[in-house]
Design a protein around this motif. Structure first.
Motif, PDB file in Angstrom:
ATOM      1  N   LYS A  30       0.693  11.830  -9.863  1.00 36.34           N
ATOM      2  CA  LYS A  30      -0.066  13.076  -9.705  1.00 36.34           C
ATOM      3  C   LYS A  30       0.827  14.287  -9.978  1.00 36.34           C
ATOM      4  O   LYS A  30       0.420  15.250 -10.644  1.00 36.34           O
ATOM      5  CB  LYS A  30      -0.625  13.134  -8.287  1.00 36.34           C
ATOM      6  CG  LYS A  30      -1.491  14.345  -8.021  1.00 36.34           C
ATOM      7  CD  LYS A  30      -1.894  14.389  -6.573  1.00 36.34           C
ATOM      8  CE  LYS A  30      -2.601  15.715  -6.267  1.00 36.34           C
ATOM      9  NZ  LYS A  30      -2.910  15.820  -4.828  1.00 36.34           N
ATOM     10  N   ALA A  31       2.073  14.227  -9.475  1.00 34.47           N
ATOM     11  CA  ALA A  31       3.003  15.351  -9.679  1.00 34.47           C
ATOM     12  C   ALA A  31       3.330  15.526 -11.158  1.00 34.47           C
ATOM     13  O   ALA A  31       3.363  16.657 -11.677  1.00 34.47           O
ATOM     14  CB  ALA A  31       4.285  15.097  -8.883  1.00 34.47           C
ATOM     15  N   THR A  32       3.564  14.413 -11.865  1.00 33.57           N
ATOM     16  CA  THR A  32       3.884  14.515 -13.300  1.00 33.57           C
ATOM     17  C   THR A  32       2.696  15.037 -14.100  1.00 33.57           C
ATOM     18  O   THR A  32       2.862  15.820 -15.049  1.00 33.57           O
ATOM     19  CB  THR A  32       4.303  13.136 -13.845  1.00 33.57           C
ATOM     20  OG1 THR A  32       3.312  12.167 -13.489  1.00 33.57           O
ATOM     21  CG2 THR A  32       5.654  12.719 -13.304  1.00 33.57           C
ATOM     22  N   LYS A  33       1.469  14.614 -13.759  1.00 29.65           N
ATOM     23  CA  LYS A  33       0.268  15.072 -14.464  1.00 29.65           C
ATOM     24  C   LYS A  33       0.078  16.570 -14.305  1.00 29.65           C
ATOM     25  O   LYS A  33      -0.215  17.289 -15.259  1.00 29.65           O
ATOM     26  CB  LYS A  33      -0.961  14.336 -13.943  1.00 29.65           C
ATOM     27  CG  LYS A  33      -1.140  12.954 -14.552  1.00 29.65           C
ATOM     28  CD  LYS A  33      -2.394  12.290 -14.024  1.00 29.65           C
ATOM     29  CE  LYS A  33      -2.533  10.881 -14.591  1.00 29.65           C
ATOM     30  NZ  LYS A  33      -3.742  10.199 -14.065  1.00 29.65           N
ATOM     31  N   LYS A  75       0.832  -1.205   0.000  1.00 28.44           N
ATOM     32  CA  LYS A  75       0.000   0.000   0.000  1.00 28.44           C
ATOM     33  C   LYS A  75       0.867   1.257   0.000  1.00 28.44           C
ATOM     34  O   LYS A  75       0.555   2.241  -0.676  1.00 28.44           O
ATOM     35  CB  LYS A  75      -0.905  -0.015   1.226  1.00 28.44           C
ATOM     36  CG  LYS A  75      -2.002   1.035   1.164  1.00 28.44           C
ATOM     37  CD  LYS A  75      -3.010   0.821   2.250  1.00 28.44           C
ATOM     38  CE  LYS A  75      -4.158   1.809   2.118  1.00 28.44           C
ATOM     39  NZ  LYS A  75      -5.170   1.641   3.156  1.00 28.44           N
ATOM     40  N   GLN A  76       1.981   1.214   0.751  1.00 27.24           N
ATOM     41  CA  GLN A  76       2.894   2.360   0.763  1.00 27.24           C
ATOM     42  C   GLN A  76       3.482   2.605  -0.627  1.00 27.24           C
ATOM     43  O   GLN A  76       3.606   3.754  -1.069  1.00 27.24           O
ATOM     44  CB  GLN A  76       4.030   2.106   1.768  1.00 27.24           C
ATOM     45  CG  GLN A  76       3.668   2.472   3.201  1.00 27.24           C
ATOM     46  CD  GLN A  76       4.877   2.430   4.098  1.00 27.24           C
ATOM     47  OE1 GLN A  76       5.753   1.586   3.948  1.00 27.24           O
ATOM     48  NE2 GLN A  76       4.947   3.321   5.061  1.00 27.24           N
ATOM     49  N   SER A 122     -12.466  10.402  -8.491  1.00 26.30           N
ATOM     50  CA  SER A 122     -11.086  10.400  -8.003  1.00 26.30           C
ATOM     51  C   SER A 122     -10.838   9.181  -7.139  1.00 26.30           C
ATOM     52  O   SER A 122     -11.605   8.875  -6.252  1.00 26.30           O
ATOM     53  CB  SER A 122     -10.837  11.658  -7.172  1.00 26.30           C
ATOM     54  OG  SER A 122      -9.562  11.605  -6.618  1.00 26.30           O
ATOM     55  N   SER A 123      -9.759   8.473  -7.439  1.00 28.69           N
ATOM     56  CA  SER A 123      -9.354   7.334  -6.608  1.00 28.69           C
ATOM     57  C   SER A 123      -8.031   7.676  -5.937  1.00 28.69           C
ATOM     58  O   SER A 123      -7.034   6.979  -6.108  1.00 28.69           O
ATOM     59  CB  SER A 123      -9.208   6.079  -7.466  1.00 28.69           C
ATOM     60  OG  SER A 123      -8.270   6.328  -8.484  1.00 28.69           O
ATOM     61  N   ILE A 124      -8.018   8.782  -5.226  1.00 29.37           N
ATOM     62  CA  ILE A 124      -6.762   9.290  -4.663  1.00 29.37           C
ATOM     63  C   ILE A 124      -6.258   8.348  -3.576  1.00 29.37           C
ATOM     64  O   ILE A 124      -7.027   7.825  -2.791  1.00 29.37           O
ATOM     65  CB  ILE A 124      -6.954  10.723  -4.124  1.00 29.37           C
ATOM     66  CG1 ILE A 124      -5.604  11.346  -3.816  1.00 29.37           C
ATOM     67  CG2 ILE A 124      -7.814  10.754  -2.902  1.00 29.37           C
ATOM     68  CD1 ILE A 124      -5.646  12.827  -3.758  1.00 29.37           C
ATOM     69  N   SER A 150       1.297   6.767  -6.798  1.00 24.32           N
ATOM     70  CA  SER A 150       0.205   7.689  -7.126  1.00 24.32           C
ATOM     71  C   SER A 150       0.619   9.137  -6.904  1.00 24.32           C
ATOM     72  O   SER A 150       0.222  10.035  -7.651  1.00 24.32           O
ATOM     73  CB  SER A 150      -1.032   7.362  -6.287  1.00 24.32           C
ATOM     74  OG  SER A 150      -0.760   7.564  -4.927  1.00 24.32           O
ATOM     75  N   GLN A 151       1.465   9.371  -5.874  1.00 18.96           N
ATOM     76  CA  GLN A 151       1.947  10.731  -5.626  1.00 18.96           C
ATOM     77  C   GLN A 151       2.819  11.218  -6.780  1.00 18.96           C
ATOM     78  O   GLN A 151       2.674  12.345  -7.241  1.00 18.96           O
ATOM     79  CB  GLN A 151       2.758  10.759  -4.322  1.00 18.96           C
ATOM     80  CG  GLN A 151       1.902  10.807  -3.056  1.00 18.96           C
ATOM     81  CD  GLN A 151       1.224  12.145  -2.913  1.00 18.96           C
ATOM     82  OE1 GLN A 151       0.085  12.313  -3.347  1.00 18.96           O
ATOM     83  NE2 GLN A 151       1.905  13.105  -2.322  1.00 18.96           N
TER      84      GLN A 151
END
Length: 453
Positions: A308-311, A297-298, A370-372, A304-305
């Motif tokens: 998100k930053a690249t997007k 999970k980590q 959103s599946s954050i 995902s972080q």
């Protein structure tokens, strides 16, 4: 009034769950502290007997008893313990007072059962570090006469204990403790043996249910053996160990896992095999799986972080460039005339067809939910877990919802939830911006190809 009880009888030959008198004396005479601390650096803080070397006298008496007597009880072990409000184990005067009470109790018992050898061990090396006396009394006297009908707690021990402690403990705190214990004693003695048994069974059922629920909860959370033991200890459930062990050893001397884990809660004892039908090896396997899930999970959260930053970086860099106007040549002019003729043919088609095409194109682009799964999400899970652990531990207390610690934990959960909601909103806005830019680029491309809307 201290708490007093006949702990056990020692038999020859040993019965099930029983020791010999020799084992009992060796256990009490051991000078190594079982739970070493500032209170009890050594095991026996005080020790006295009415026959000099009690160990050698007892060994000799046991041999005589085995040869010349039919009595199978070698000695009686009595435990007399004191509340921390009655006697402080760090105060040497209180230690002397506890030992004096033990000696006076033993002498008073001698008046009831006849003169025989006894020894008093004063200790404070239990897990709670309460001062307590072990009073060991020989069953046979010098003529090998036994104590008739044994030692009755209700008829012999409790009255003697009440009398001596009420005389020796006189300050206000000690009197309050004596009243409280006397009330509980009276409630117990007022019941018949069958009522006492049924009451004890009901209490044990509640304790068993409490252990079962908490062990299953901890098995879902804990990721290592140390965390498993610590979380159970926070819920007042301990894993019992041998007297010589500092912590419970999960392995045998041969290196194999033991067959069961012994749990204890408020004096009630049960093994993992009976409780959840699992041995230590299966429990450790479950903890290892929890660890793998947590690490996975980590990794997903970290990925995902970064995604998100690249997007967001790409969205910031994407700018709609104006179309460059190239100088017209003969070829481009002919091509443009041809396109205009084609557009005239296309314009004859009904407008509804273009509407359907546009609707179909717009329907392809949808805003996903959103599946954050960010670090805030992980912090929220940990905060909820801490709050739930505290609530499970203190829910029986009055006004626990208004406790400052609980309010602080609940406030953190609320704050993290709001932060996570804000992150989800920003992600949705970024998706909408990206969709808008894609639609704008598509429109420009179609305009370049000569399709007008």
């Amino acid at each position: 009034m201290s708490v007093i009880s006949v702990k056990t009888k020692y038999h020859v030959p040993p019965r099930k769950n029983s020791e010999t008198g020799k084992d009992c004396i060796a256990y009490l005479s051991d000078e190594k502290s079982h739970n070493e601390s500032n209170v009890s650096l050594i095991r026996n803080l005080r020790k006295s007997s009415n026959c000099g070397d009690f160990k050698s006298v007892a060994r000799k008496r046991f041999k005589e008893q085995a040869r010349n007597s039919n009595a199978n009880v070698e000695l009686y072990s009595i435990v007399q313990s004191f509340d921390l409000d009655e006697l402080d184990p760090e105060n040497q005067n209180d230690v002397d007072k506890a030992h004096e009470i033990g000696v006076l109790t033993a002498k008073e018992i001698m008046k009831k059962v006849g003169d025989r050898e006894f020894c008093v061990f004063t200790q404070a090396d239990g897990e709670s570090h309460h001062l307590h006396n072990h009073i060991v009394i020989m069953n046979c006297d010098k003529e090998l006469n036994t104590i008739k009908h044994g030692l009755s707690w209700k008829r012999t021990l409790a009255p003697i204990n009440d009398k001596i402690t009420s005389e020796q403990l006189q300050n206000a705190k000690q009197k309050d403790v004596q009243k409280r214990l006397k009330k509980s004693y009276d409630e117990v003695t007022a019941l018949s043996p069958t009522q006492r048994k049924s009451k004890r069974q009901k209490e044990n059922e509640k304790k068993k249910e409490y252990i079962y629920e908490n062990v299953n909860d901890v098995l879902k959370i804990a990721k290592s053996q140390e965390e498993f033991v610590e979380l159970l200890r926070e819920r007042q459930i301990i894993i019992r160990r041998n007297a010589k062990e500092k912590e419970f050893n999960w392995l045998t001397k041969s290196g194999k896992y033991k067959s069961r884990l012994p749990f204890e809660y408020q004096g009630y004892k049960i093994t993992s095999k009976k409780l959840i039908n699992q041995n230590p090896e299966e429990i450790l396997r479950t903890l290892y799986q929890n660890k793998l899930k947590f690490e996975d999970k980590q990794r997903q959260n970290a990925k995902s972080q970064t995604d998100k930053a690249t997007k967001t970086k790409l969205n910031e860099e994407q700018v709609i460039k104006p179309r460059e106007i190239k100088p017209q040549t003969q070829k481009t002019a002919n091509r443009q005339i041809k396109k205009q003729e084609e557009t005239k043919i296309v314009s004859k088609t009904p407008k509804n067809k273009f509407k359907k095409i546009e609707e179909r194109n717009t329907n392809i682009v949808r805003v996903r939910k959103s599946s954050i799964s960010s670090l805030t999400d992980l912090e929220l899970i940990l905060a909820i877990r801490k709050r739930d652990i505290w609530r499970n531990k203190h829910f029986h207390e009055a006004n626990w919802r208004n406790n400052s610690t609980y309010l602080q934990l609940q406030g953190k959960v609320t704050f993290l939830r709001s932060q996570l909601t804000a992150e989800i909103k920003t992600q949705q806005q970024a998706q909408q911006t990206m969709i808008a830019t894609q639609q704008a680029e598509r429109r420009i491309k179609k305009q370049e190809e000569g399709v007008e809307f």
